[in-house]
Scaffold this motif. Structure first.
Motif, mmCIF file in Angstrom:
data_model
loop_
_atom_site.group_PDB
_atom_site.id
_atom_site.type_symbol
_atom_site.label_atom_id
_atom_site.label_comp_id
_atom_site.label_asym_id
_atom_site.label_seq_id
_atom_site.Cartn_x
_atom_site.Cartn_y
_atom_site.Cartn_z
ATOM 1 N N LEU A 88 -11.538 57.394 23.491
ATOM 2 C CA LEU A 88 -12.924 57.704 23.858
ATOM 3 C C LEU A 88 -13.014 59.004 24.650
ATOM 4 C CD1 LEU A 88 -14.244 54.194 24.979
ATOM 5 C CD2 LEU A 88 -15.038 55.514 23.001
ATOM 6 N N LEU A 89 -12.170 59.120 25.660
ATOM 7 C CA LEU A 89 -12.231 60.312 26.509
ATOM 8 C C LEU A 89 -11.734 61.558 25.790
ATOM 9 C CD1 LEU A 89 -11.553 58.211 29.496
ATOM 10 C CD2 LEU A 89 -13.008 60.213 29.738
ATOM 11 N N ASP A 90 -10.670 61.431 25.019
ATOM 12 C CA ASP A 90 -10.160 62.579 24.274
ATOM 13 C C ASP A 90 -11.171 63.023 23.228
ATOM 14 O OD1 ASP A 90 -7.964 64.385 24.263
ATOM 15 O OD2 ASP A 90 -7.252 63.508 22.388
ATOM 16 N N GLY A 91 -11.835 62.057 22.606
ATOM 17 C CA GLY A 91 -12.853 62.397 21.617
ATOM 18 C C GLY A 91 -14.032 63.123 22.241
ATOM 19 N N LYS A 92 -14.459 62.673 23.395
ATOM 20 C CA LYS A 92 -15.620 63.272 24.051
ATOM 21 C C LYS A 92 -15.325 64.674 24.584
ATOM 22 C CE LYS A 92 -19.091 62.382 27.633
ATOM 23 N NZ LYS A 92 -19.573 61.429 28.640
ATOM 24 N N TYR A 93 -14.168 64.876 25.160
ATOM 25 C CA TYR A 93 -13.894 66.132 25.858
ATOM 26 C C TYR A 93 -12.902 67.070 25.167
ATOM 27 C CZ TYR A 93 -16.459 63.971 29.628
ATOM 28 O OH TYR A 93 -17.452 63.380 30.368
ATOM 29 N N GLN A 94 -12.064 66.550 24.290
ATOM 30 C CA GLN A 94 -11.050 67.392 23.661
ATOM 31 C C GLN A 94 -11.173 67.451 22.136
ATOM 32 O OE1 GLN A 94 -8.753 69.108 25.591
ATOM 33 N NE2 GLN A 94 -9.815 68.280 27.368
ATOM 34 N N GLY A 95 -12.166 66.771 21.583
ATOM 35 C CA GLY A 95 -12.409 66.840 20.149
ATOM 36 C C GLY A 95 -11.494 65.987 19.286
ATOM 37 N N TRP A 96 -10.826 64.991 19.905
ATOM 38 C CA TRP A 96 -9.941 64.125 19.125
ATOM 39 C C TRP A 96 -10.727 63.405 18.037
ATOM 40 C CZ3 TRP A 96 -10.037 58.826 18.316
ATOM 41 C CH2 TRP A 96 -8.922 58.298 17.657
ATOM 42 N N ARG A 97 -10.108 63.243 16.894
ATOM 43 C CA ARG A 97 -10.683 62.484 15.782
ATOM 44 C C ARG A 97 -9.622 61.544 15.226
ATOM 45 N NH1 ARG A 97 -14.594 63.766 17.903
ATOM 46 N NH2 ARG A 97 -16.057 65.352 17.301
ATOM 47 N N GLU A 98 -10.065 60.470 14.612
ATOM 48 C CA GLU A 98 -9.182 59.472 13.989
ATOM 49 C C GLU A 98 -8.153 60.177 13.112
ATOM 50 O OE1 GLU A 98 -8.068 55.555 13.506
ATOM 51 O OE2 GLU A 98 -10.020 56.016 14.376
ATOM 52 N N GLY A 99 -6.906 59.745 13.233
ATOM 53 C CA GLY A 99 -5.835 60.304 12.425
ATOM 54 C C GLY A 99 -5.145 61.503 13.049
ATOM 55 N N ARG A 100 -5.703 62.012 14.143
ATOM 56 C CA ARG A 100 -5.077 63.139 14.838
ATOM 57 C C ARG A 100 -4.338 62.643 16.073
ATOM 58 N NH1 ARG A 100 -9.542 67.399 15.951
ATOM 59 N NH2 ARG A 100 -7.802 68.395 17.025
ATOM 60 N N ARG A 101 -3.454 63.454 16.569
ATOM 61 C CA ARG A 101 -2.708 63.115 17.789
ATOM 62 C C ARG A 101 -3.590 63.387 19.016
ATOM 63 N NH1 ARG A 101 3.321 65.052 19.510
ATOM 64 N NH2 ARG A 101 3.293 63.937 21.470
ATOM 65 N N LEU A 102 -3.508 62.491 19.999
ATOM 66 C CA LEU A 102 -4.242 62.690 21.237
ATOM 67 C C LEU A 102 -3.717 63.919 21.968
ATOM 68 C CD1 LEU A 102 -4.292 59.025 22.610
ATOM 69 C CD2 LEU A 102 -6.249 60.291 21.699
ATOM 70 N N SER A 103 -4.569 64.535 22.760
ATOM 71 C CA SER A 103 -4.154 65.675 23.577
ATOM 72 C C SER A 103 -3.118 65.207 24.605
ATOM 73 C CB SER A 103 -5.359 66.266 24.300
ATOM 74 O OG SER A 103 -5.835 65.352 25.279
ATOM 75 N N GLY A 104 -2.375 66.132 25.158
ATOM 76 C CA GLY A 104 -1.402 65.805 26.193
ATOM 77 C C GLY A 104 -2.065 65.139 27.383
ATOM 78 N N TRP A 105 -3.250 65.611 27.747
ATOM 79 C CA TRP A 105 -4.012 65.015 28.851
ATOM 80 C C TRP A 105 -4.263 63.535 28.585
ATOM 81 C CZ3 TRP A 105 -9.467 63.825 28.204
ATOM 82 C CH2 TRP A 105 -10.055 63.299 29.351
ATOM 83 N N ALA A 106 -4.775 63.211 27.403
ATOM 84 C CA ALA A 106 -5.112 61.817 27.081
ATOM 85 C C ALA A 106 -3.858 60.954 26.946
ATOM 86 C CB ALA A 106 -5.945 61.756 25.803
ATOM 87 N N ARG A 107 -2.775 61.512 26.453
ATOM 88 C CA ARG A 107 -1.536 60.739 26.314
ATOM 89 C C ARG A 107 -0.902 60.427 27.665
ATOM 90 N NH1 ARG A 107 -0.329 64.697 22.629
ATOM 91 N NH2 ARG A 107 1.395 65.432 23.929
#
Length: 117
Positions: A88-107
């Motif tokens: 949820l947070l990576d999607g809102k602030y870092q543009g994460w989408r299903e099937g992609r790797r989460l950002s380092g921040w979110a991980r």
């Protein structure tokens, strides 16, 4: 209560200082899902606001002009809720989408759930 404010950029979380007992407020990114507000502690266990929350889980949450007393808790690692908070947070602030790797921040950050009382 906060559903209509889910697109706001910041929430304000007020915790009680674990040593002083004074209130401390941080501006923080958030995401909303099913009555809960999720946040990520980029500083992990070292973040003062997180240490305060662990000692005194009762907090005050403000988003926009809406405020509420709430309780906070660290989300248990490896659970579906842990994965949801990060996505949820990576999607809102870092543009994460299903099937992609989460950002380092979110991980690497520590997910926290805030539940209004």
């Amino acid at each position: 209560m906060f559903e209509r404010l889910a697109d706001r950029d910041f929430a304000y979380l007020t915790t009680t200082g674990r040593r002083t007992g004074n209130e401390h407020t941080v501006e923080i990114w958030f995401a909303f899902q099913r009555g809960r507000v999720y946040m990520l502690s980029g500083g992990g266990d070292r973040a003062d606001w997180l240490r305060n929350l662990r000692k005194t889980p009762r907090v005050r949450l403000r988003i926009g002009t809406q405020a509420a007393n709430a309780t906070g808790r660290v989300v248990r690692a490896g659970t579906k809720e842990d994965e949801l908070a990060r996505q949820l947070l990576d999607g809102k602030y870092q543009g994460w989408r299903e099937g992609r790797r989460l950002s380092g921040w979110a991980r690497n950050a520590l997910p926290v759930a805030i539940e209004p009382i």
